[in-house]
Design a protein around this motif. Structure first.
Motif, short mmCIF file in Angstrom:
data_model
loop_
_atom_site.label_atom_id
_atom_site.label_comp_id
_atom_site.label_asym_id
_atom_site.label_seq_id
_atom_site.Cartn_x
_atom_site.Cartn_y
_atom_site.Cartn_z
N LEU A 82 -0.16 -16.67 25.06
CA LEU A 82 -0.66 -15.91 26.21
C LEU A 82 -0.05 -16.40 27.51
O LEU A 82 0.28 -15.61 28.40
N MET A 83 0.11 -17.74 27.61
CA MET A 83 0.75 -18.30 28.82
C MET A 83 2.14 -17.69 28.98
O MET A 83 2.53 -17.29 30.08
N VAL B 187 -15.03 -13.79 40.54
CA VAL B 187 -15.72 -13.81 39.24
C VAL B 187 -17.13 -13.26 39.37
O VAL B 187 -17.63 -12.59 38.47
N PRO C 144 -7.13 -11.59 32.57
CA PRO C 144 -7.87 -12.22 31.45
C PRO C 144 -9.37 -12.30 31.70
O PRO C 144 -10.13 -12.54 30.76
N LEU C 145 -9.81 -12.05 32.93
CA LEU C 145 -11.25 -12.09 33.19
C LEU C 145 -11.96 -10.91 32.52
O LEU C 145 -13.18 -10.88 32.49
N LYS D 15 -2.91 -11.96 37.27
CA LYS D 15 -3.56 -13.21 36.85
C LYS D 15 -5.07 -13.07 36.74
O LYS D 15 -5.73 -13.98 36.24
N PHE E 52 -12.28 -10.62 29.62
CA PHE E 52 -13.02 -11.30 28.56
C PHE E 52 -14.47 -11.50 28.95
O PHE E 52 -15.39 -11.35 28.13
N LEU E 53 -14.71 -11.82 30.24
CA LEU E 53 -16.07 -12.07 30.71
C LEU E 53 -16.91 -10.80 30.69
O LEU E 53 -18.12 -10.86 30.71
N ILE F 33 -1.69 -11.38 41.88
CA ILE F 33 -3.07 -11.85 41.73
C ILE F 33 -3.79 -10.99 40.69
O ILE F 33 -4.53 -11.50 39.85
N VAL G 13 -7.81 -12.58 25.38
CA VAL G 13 -8.49 -13.86 25.23
C VAL G 13 -9.44 -13.83 24.03
O VAL G 13 -9.49 -14.75 23.21
N TYR H 196 2.01 -14.07 30.20
CA TYR H 196 1.74 -13.91 31.62
C TYR H 196 2.91 -14.40 32.48
O TYR H 196 3.19 -13.84 33.53
#
Lengths: 279, 297
Positions: free
Chosen positions: B266-267, B94, B226-227, B223, B229-230, B220, B237, B270
């Motif tokens: 969303l779950m 992150v 969705p980051l 998964k 979004f940050l 990985i 997201v 994925y």
């Protein structure tokens, strides 16, 4: 503000102690180091409790997954699959929205004679809600590791334990479980590292900070946005994480040595960095 | 945050949707799910897939470069590659996702400022500000919204390639070591140069050993999407939060807080993505392992 003053003011800010307002205006390096360091308390808290609690649930889930009974095996396998197949980040969001939706007023279970009320609002707080998600998540990943190790326990060891008349409980406690731990330890070390790293996600998902008490990355992000300079705050946070990771590896290495103390050195499974269990 | 909102289509998709307040039940839902904002939401799934498709080869290339550099005879190259591959071990991904785009953005603008506006004497960093001249801005402030979107996406892509390149380098380094020594010695013995051994024997044989690790990495990567979004990108997201939030009567489609439903969706998305990947990997492995002497076939 001198460096000592900055540490006194912000060293425990993540717990709500010290200066109430976060630094602004002239921001010194000491302030950044102190405040980001205090945020690390949250990361350690999340990782520590999630790993501790997850260890037990994971053992149970791993055992359930090897069960011959479908009614036991399938729920465990489904749980593991659900948490390993979806991103932790989305799990945080989903869980938070659930926690917000469900309890509004708390549960009311009317038993006729007495009404049991369960206050569930605390689940929307990061210290409980995010910890719960992390706990379930690490349980699923760890259960998969433990399950693999359970299958790798040498058959001869178990048969020898049977032959000397151990009960199933004794067999598990004295033979299967220690061997499982020993075999799983390198992979479990990886899991612990990545769970620790994953705690940095908490305050970037829906879980709000309370009185701006956040984790290391939350404060690093605060500084990066305030000073518009990512080149100081993020490396500080990264440095803290590297340091904590090294300590974690050392601690797990020590535990691994204790687990392996009866095994010849060349037969021990060594720890290798494998990002298999990153989420 | 750089992203700017895409304008929703001016008219509803179906003629029957012009006045949603008269609808109920299934027609209402059909209209609700085809609003302009929902179409943008569906589009953001394509953004996720685009990121996956673009980031994977980029990360693989970076990883191969770093893994080979780690075995280089040139010391500094080896050290840099070693530092690069080991950085992901101690630092959460992150942090890189937050750091790389903004750092890259500032580095580019700083360079452009030095090149394009050499006569500006004021420093770029003034207190808590980062000031470059108007021509050095990237994209230029006069650029269209989509240019900003694409630029933001590219920065995110580079961040993903950097982080996953380091992960891939770890996998490929292990795979390079796993190739039997005899194969390399045989190649040497028939007179291949070191470069030829690498190109014709070592790297081609490595892939089979790398596949389990790379498949893992792919999971990985899925998964980690969705980051986005940050990074201020309007990804799944962002839209799930935007659309799921409670809408009062002043909106065309009022509804209570439905975010749990959107995130549940969303779950599922994925779960499906990781499930398909797992199936694909298993089929690939059986095909590759056919006739080969490897365990796990």
């Amino acid at each position: 503000m001198t460096c000592a003053e900055a540490i006194a003011a912000y060293g425990l800010r993540a717990l709500g102690l010290g200066e109430r307002l976060l630094p602004s205006g002239e921001i010194t390096l000491c302030q950044q180091v102190a405040l980001i360091g205090s945020g690390l308390i949250w990361n350690l808290y999340f990782a520590g409790f999630a790993l501790l609690l997850g260890f037990f649930l994971a053992t149970g889930l791993a055992l359930a997954k090897t069960s011959h009974r479908r009614a036991v095996r399938l729920p465990a396998a489904g749980f593991i699959y659900l948490f390993r197949g979806t991103p932790l980040f989305i799990q945080f969001f989903f869980a938070y929205e659930l926690f917000v939706q469900v309890p509004r007023a708390g549960f009311q279970i009317d038993l006729g004679v007495v009404v049991i009320g369960a206050q569930t609002a605390w689940l929307t707080k990061a210290w409980a809600g995010a910890l719960l998600v992390l706990f379930l998540n690490t349980s699923a990943y760890t259960a998969e590791i433990f399950n693999g190790a359970l299958r790798a326990v040498p058959r001869g060891d178990v048969e020898a334990a049977m032959a000397i008349g151990m009960t199933p409980a004794q067999r598990f406690r004295r033979v299967i479980w220690p061997t499982m731990l020993r075999l799983a330890w390198p992979a479990y070390t990886n899991e612990a590292i990545f769970l620790f790293h994953a705690t940095a996600l908490v305050f970037f998902s829906s879980f709000p900070t309370w009185r701006q008490e956040g984790d290391a990355l939350y404060y690093a992000n605060y500084f990066a946005e305030k000073t518009f300079n990512p080149f100081v705050a993020y490396p500080i946070a990264a440095g803290y994480f590297v340091l904590a990771t090294l300590i974690l590896i050392a601690a797990f290495g020590l535990a691994g040595r204790i687990l392996n103390r009866h095994v010849a050195p060349e037969q021990r499974r060594r720890f290798r960095f494998r990002p298999e269990y990153v989420r | 945050m750089r992203g700017r909102r895409r304008a929703p289509p001016p008219f509803p998709m179906f003629a029957s949707c012009t006045d949603p307040s008269t609808l109920s039940g299934f027609p209402w839902l059909a209209c609700y799910l085809t609003t302009g904002k929902h179409l943008a939401f569906y589009f953001s799934f394509l953004v996720v897939l685009a990121l996956l498709v673009l980031a994977a080869p980029a990360a693989l290339a970076m990883g191969l470069g770093a893994a080979l550099a780690r075995r280089s005879r040139i010391g500094p190259l080896r050290w840099v590659a070693g530092l690069y591959t080991s950085m992901v071990r101690g630092v959460p991904d992150v942090i890189f996702f937050l750091f790389v785009p903004i750092a890259l953005d500032q580095a580019i603008e700083w360079t452009r400022h030095k090149l394009l506006c050499p006569d500006v004497t004021e420093p770029i960093r003034r207190g808590n500000d980062f000031v470059v001249c108007a021509q050095a801005k990237l994209p230029l402030s006069s650029a269209d919204a989509w240019v900003h979107d694409v630029y933001g996406f590219l920065l995110a892509l580079i961040a993903y390639a950097l982080v996953f390149g380091a992960f891939a380098a770890n996998v490929l380094d292990g795979a390079l070591k796993a190739v039997p020594k005899g194969q390399l010695e045989a190649a040497q013995a028939i007179g291949m140069s070191p470069g030829q051994v690498l190109r014709r024997v070592h790297v081609p044989q490595m892939w089979l050993y790398a596949l389990p690790g790379l498949s893992n990495l792919w999971q990985i990567l899925i998964k980690a999407t969705p980051l986005l979004f940050l990074l201020g990108i309007e990804d799944v997201v962002y839209w799930a939060r935007e659309l799921g939030g409670a809408k009062t009567q002043i909106f065309a489609y009022p509804h209570p807080d439905w975010r749990a439903w959107y995130f549940g969706g969303l779950m599922l998305f994925y779960l499906l993505l990781t499930w398909i990947s797992q199936r694909g990997y298993e089929r690939m492995m059986t095909r590759l392992a056919r006739g080969q002497k490897v365990a796990g076939a």
